[in-house]
Structure formats: structure tokens, C-alpha cells
Motif scaffolding. Structure first.
Motif, PDB file in Angstrom:
ATOM      1  N   LEU A  18       0.849  -1.202   0.119  1.00  9.49           N
ATOM      2  CA  LEU A  18      -0.057  -0.226   0.024  1.00  9.49           C
ATOM      3  C   LEU A  18       0.690   1.254   0.228  1.00  9.49           C
ATOM      4  O   LEU A  18       2.315   1.243   0.614  1.00  9.49           O
ATOM      5  CB  LEU A  18      -0.928  -0.033   1.211  1.00  9.49           C
ATOM      6  N   ARG A  19       0.517   2.464  -0.503  1.00 13.35           N
ATOM      7  CA  ARG A  19       1.108   3.664  -0.479  1.00 13.35           C
ATOM      8  C   ARG A  19       0.217   4.457   0.284  1.00 13.35           C
ATOM      9  O   ARG A  19      -0.945   4.906  -0.231  1.00 13.35           O
ATOM     10  CB  ARG A  19       1.575   4.046  -1.856  1.00 13.35           C
ATOM     11  N   LEU A  20       0.619   5.171   1.313  1.00 13.46           N
ATOM     12  CA  LEU A  20      -0.198   6.099   1.771  1.00 13.46           C
ATOM     13  C   LEU A  20       0.510   7.612   1.491  1.00 13.46           C
ATOM     14  O   LEU A  20       1.398   7.715   1.367  1.00 13.46           O
ATOM     15  CB  LEU A  20      -0.003   6.055   3.482  1.00 13.46           C
ATOM     16  N   SER A  21      -0.492   8.445   1.492  1.00 17.47           N
ATOM     17  CA  SER A  21      -0.212  10.013   1.222  1.00 17.47           C
ATOM     18  C   SER A  21      -0.707  10.775   2.148  1.00 17.47           C
ATOM     19  O   SER A  21      -1.533  10.508   2.884  1.00 17.47           O
ATOM     20  CB  SER A  21      -0.973  10.240   0.012  1.00 17.47           C
ATOM     21  N   CYS A  22       0.134  11.924   2.393  1.00 18.57           N
ATOM     22  CA  CYS A  22      -0.183  13.045   3.513  1.00 18.57           C
ATOM     23  C   CYS A  22      -0.081  14.279   2.883  1.00 18.57           C
ATOM     24  O   CYS A  22       1.008  14.657   2.608  1.00 18.57           O
ATOM     25  CB  CYS A  22       0.563  12.940   4.623  1.00 18.57           C
ATOM     26  N   GLU A  23      -1.211  14.857   2.446  1.00 18.66           N
ATOM     27  CA  GLU A  23      -1.181  16.040   1.930  1.00 18.66           C
ATOM     28  C   GLU A  23      -1.261  17.336   2.800  1.00 18.66           C
ATOM     29  O   GLU A  23      -2.393  17.494   3.699  1.00 18.66           O
ATOM     30  CB  GLU A  23      -2.036  16.280   0.714  1.00 18.66           C
ATOM     31  N   ALA A  24      -0.372  18.314   2.826  1.00 18.63           N
ATOM     32  CA  ALA A  24      -0.422  19.546   3.660  1.00 18.63           C
ATOM     33  C   ALA A  24      -0.969  20.739   3.046  1.00 18.63           C
ATOM     34  O   ALA A  24      -1.034  20.802   1.980  1.00 18.63           O
ATOM     35  CB  ALA A  24       1.100  19.743   4.145  1.00 18.63           C
ATOM     36  N   SER A  25      -1.602  21.315   3.868  1.00 21.13           N
ATOM     37  CA  SER A  25      -2.495  22.581   3.283  1.00 21.13           C
ATOM     38  C   SER A  25      -1.502  23.860   3.144  1.00 21.13           C
ATOM     39  O   SER A  25      -1.858  24.802   2.354  1.00 21.13           O
ATOM     40  CB  SER A  25      -3.537  22.979   4.361  1.00 21.13           C
ATOM     41  N   LYS A  26      -0.451  23.674   3.464  1.00 17.41           N
ATOM     42  CA  LYS A  26       0.561  24.730   3.225  1.00 17.41           C
ATOM     43  C   LYS A  26       1.975  24.182   2.580  1.00 17.41           C
ATOM     44  O   LYS A  26       2.230  23.099   2.891  1.00 17.41           O
ATOM     45  CB  LYS A  26       0.964  25.686   4.380  1.00 17.41           C
ATOM     46  N   SER A  27       3.081  25.040   2.431  1.00 14.67           N
ATOM     47  CA  SER A  27       4.230  24.484   1.899  1.00 14.67           C
ATOM     48  C   SER A  27       4.965  23.956   3.138  1.00 14.67           C
ATOM     49  O   SER A  27       4.847  24.397   4.398  1.00 14.67           O
ATOM     50  CB  SER A  27       5.147  25.571   1.564  1.00 14.67           C
ATOM     51  N   ILE A  28       5.691  22.648   2.806  1.00 14.93           N
ATOM     52  CA  ILE A  28       6.211  22.045   3.754  1.00 14.93           C
ATOM     53  C   ILE A  28       7.536  21.796   3.555  1.00 14.93           C
ATOM     54  O   ILE A  28       8.683  20.974   4.010  1.00 14.93           O
ATOM     55  CB  ILE A  28       5.639  20.614   4.008  1.00 14.93           C
ATOM     56  N   ALA A  29       8.129  22.833   2.591  1.00 15.49           N
ATOM     57  CA  ALA A  29       9.335  22.624   1.965  1.00 15.49           C
ATOM     58  C   ALA A  29      10.742  22.739   2.741  1.00 15.49           C
ATOM     59  O   ALA A  29      11.521  22.188   2.436  1.00 15.49           O
ATOM     60  CB  ALA A  29       9.486  23.864   0.788  1.00 15.49           C
ATOM     61  N   SER A  30      10.293  23.616   3.938  1.00 15.17           N
ATOM     62  CA  SER A  30      11.686  23.675   4.752  1.00 15.17           C
ATOM     63  C   SER A  30      11.460  23.760   6.277  1.00 15.17           C
ATOM     64  O   SER A  30      10.138  23.927   6.669  1.00 15.17           O
ATOM     65  CB  SER A  30      12.181  25.243   4.387  1.00 15.17           C
ATOM     66  N   ASN A  31      12.291  23.533   7.056  1.00 15.64           N
ATOM     67  CA  ASN A  31      12.262  23.667   8.591  1.00 15.64           C
ATOM     68  C   ASN A  31      11.546  22.763   9.179  1.00 15.64           C
ATOM     69  O   ASN A  31      10.768  23.220  10.077  1.00 15.64           O
ATOM     70  CB  ASN A  31      12.175  25.243   9.085  1.00 15.64           C
ATOM     71  N   ASN A  32      11.450  21.734   8.655  1.00 11.01           N
ATOM     72  CA  ASN A  32      10.417  20.596   9.406  1.00 11.01           C
ATOM     73  C   ASN A  32      10.825  19.294   9.362  1.00 11.01           C
ATOM     74  O   ASN A  32      11.696  18.857   8.620  1.00 11.01           O
ATOM     75  CB  ASN A  32       8.821  20.931   9.065  1.00 11.01           C
ATOM     76  N   ASN A  76       3.480  19.267  -1.743  1.00  4.37           N
ATOM     77  CA  ASN A  76       3.195  19.550  -0.126  1.00  4.37           C
ATOM     78  C   ASN A  76       2.630  18.153   0.299  1.00  4.37           C
ATOM     79  O   ASN A  76       1.933  17.960   1.039  1.00  4.37           O
ATOM     80  CB  ASN A  76       2.275  20.625   0.060  1.00  4.37           C
ATOM     81  N   THR A  77       3.418  17.141  -0.097  1.00  3.10           N
ATOM     82  CA  THR A  77       3.036  15.743   0.113  1.00  3.10           C
ATOM     83  C   THR A  77       4.017  14.898   0.712  1.00  3.10           C
ATOM     84  O   THR A  77       5.079  14.870  -0.084  1.00  3.10           O
ATOM     85  CB  THR A  77       2.390  15.014  -1.107  1.00  3.10           C
ATOM     86  N   VAL A  78       3.744  13.941   1.537  1.00  6.05           N
ATOM     87  CA  VAL A  78       4.605  12.908   2.064  1.00  6.05           C
ATOM     88  C   VAL A  78       3.967  11.713   1.736  1.00  6.05           C
ATOM     89  O   VAL A  78       2.799  11.612   1.785  1.00  6.05           O
ATOM     90  CB  VAL A  78       4.807  13.216   3.513  1.00  6.05           C
ATOM     91  N   TYR A  79       4.878  10.707   1.402  1.00  6.56           N
ATOM     92  CA  TYR A  79       4.411   9.327   1.268  1.00  6.56           C
ATOM     93  C   TYR A  79       4.933   8.232   2.067  1.00  6.56           C
ATOM     94  O   TYR A  79       6.111   8.475   2.545  1.00  6.56           O
ATOM     95  CB  TYR A  79       4.672   9.059  -0.385  1.00  6.56           C
ATOM     96  N   LEU A  80       4.313   7.214   2.442  1.00  7.81           N
ATOM     97  CA  LEU A  80       4.828   6.020   2.911  1.00  7.81           C
ATOM     98  C   LEU A  80       4.320   4.903   2.083  1.00  7.81           C
ATOM     99  O   LEU A  80       3.424   4.348   1.956  1.00  7.81           O
ATOM    100  CB  LEU A  80       4.275   5.955   4.286  1.00  7.81           C
TER     101      LEU A  80
END
Length: 117
Positions: A18-32, A76-80
Motif C-alpha cells: 500500500l502507499r499512504l499519502s499525506c497532503e499538507a495545506s501549506k508549504s512543507i518545503a523547509s524547517n520541519n 506538499n505531500t509525504v508518502y509512505l
């Protein structure tokens, strides 16, 4: 404030993927740092994998070599990506955002993953 929405959970047979997705409502490009945690009823929420905005990753020993965390900052998305799934991977999976500056922590609503034997 960032909001997170997970998707991609479901029912799969042992050995499947399976592939999980996590979409953020704002930019996650830096400092996190972005992470996936999981929780089963009556147990604490445990870290599965994390990835910093620099791309450094960390995995729980139980998923090392089977799961891969990645991020697409432009989307703005992270996957697993979860391969070779086992019944013991059954849990609610939560996406987490933590800012390096200020330490603000945000959780998604969770997505159920069920692995049948």
C-alpha cells in the motif's frame, strides 16, 4: 497553521503493498520533520518513519527494509510506501508535522491499514 490529510489506507493481504499519502495545506518545503506514526487500540502511538526537510530519513526497526518514506515538497505531500505487509502492521496510521522552529506539532486524522493473514 498546517492541516494534514491522509489517504491510501485500506485492506490488503499479507505480502501485499500500500502507499499512504499525506497532503499538507501549506508549504512543507523547509524547517520541519514529517513522520508517519501508527496506533492500535489500547496501545501508544509509535513512530514508523520520519523524513526531514533536508531529506534525512529514520525508520522503526520493525519496518526497516519494507517501508519507504519520501516527500514531494512541490506537491506538499509525504508518502509512505509499504511493501511486504504483515498482519502486525495493522493499525491506524497518522501523519505528523513538526516544525524545527517553535516545535509546533500537527496531526492528521489517520487512515486505517488492515493486513489480513
Amino acid at each position: 497553521q498546517v492541516q494534514l490529510v491522509e489517504s491510501g489506507g485500506g485492506l490488503v493481504q499479507a505480502g501485499g503493498s500500500l502507499r499512504l499519502s499525506c497532503e499538507a495545506s501549506k508549504s512543507i518545503a523547509s524547517n520541519n520533520i514529517m513522520a508517519w506514526h501508527r496506533q492500535t487500540p489500547g496501545k501508544q502511538r509509535d513512530l514508523v518513519a520520519s523524513i526531514t526537510s533536508f531529506g534525512s530519513t529514520n525508520y522503526a526497526g520493525s519496518v526497516q527494509g519494507r517501508f519507504t518514506i519520501s516527500r514531494d515538497n512541490a506537491e506538499n505531500t509525504v508518502y509512505l510506501q509499504m511493501n511486504s505487509l504483515r498482519p502486525e502492521d495493522t493499525a491506524v496510521y497518522y501523519c505528523n508535522y513538526r516544525a524545527f522552529i517553535g516545535g509546533a506539532t500537527i496531526w492528521g486524522q489517520g487512515t486505517q491499514v488492515t493486513v489480513s493473514s
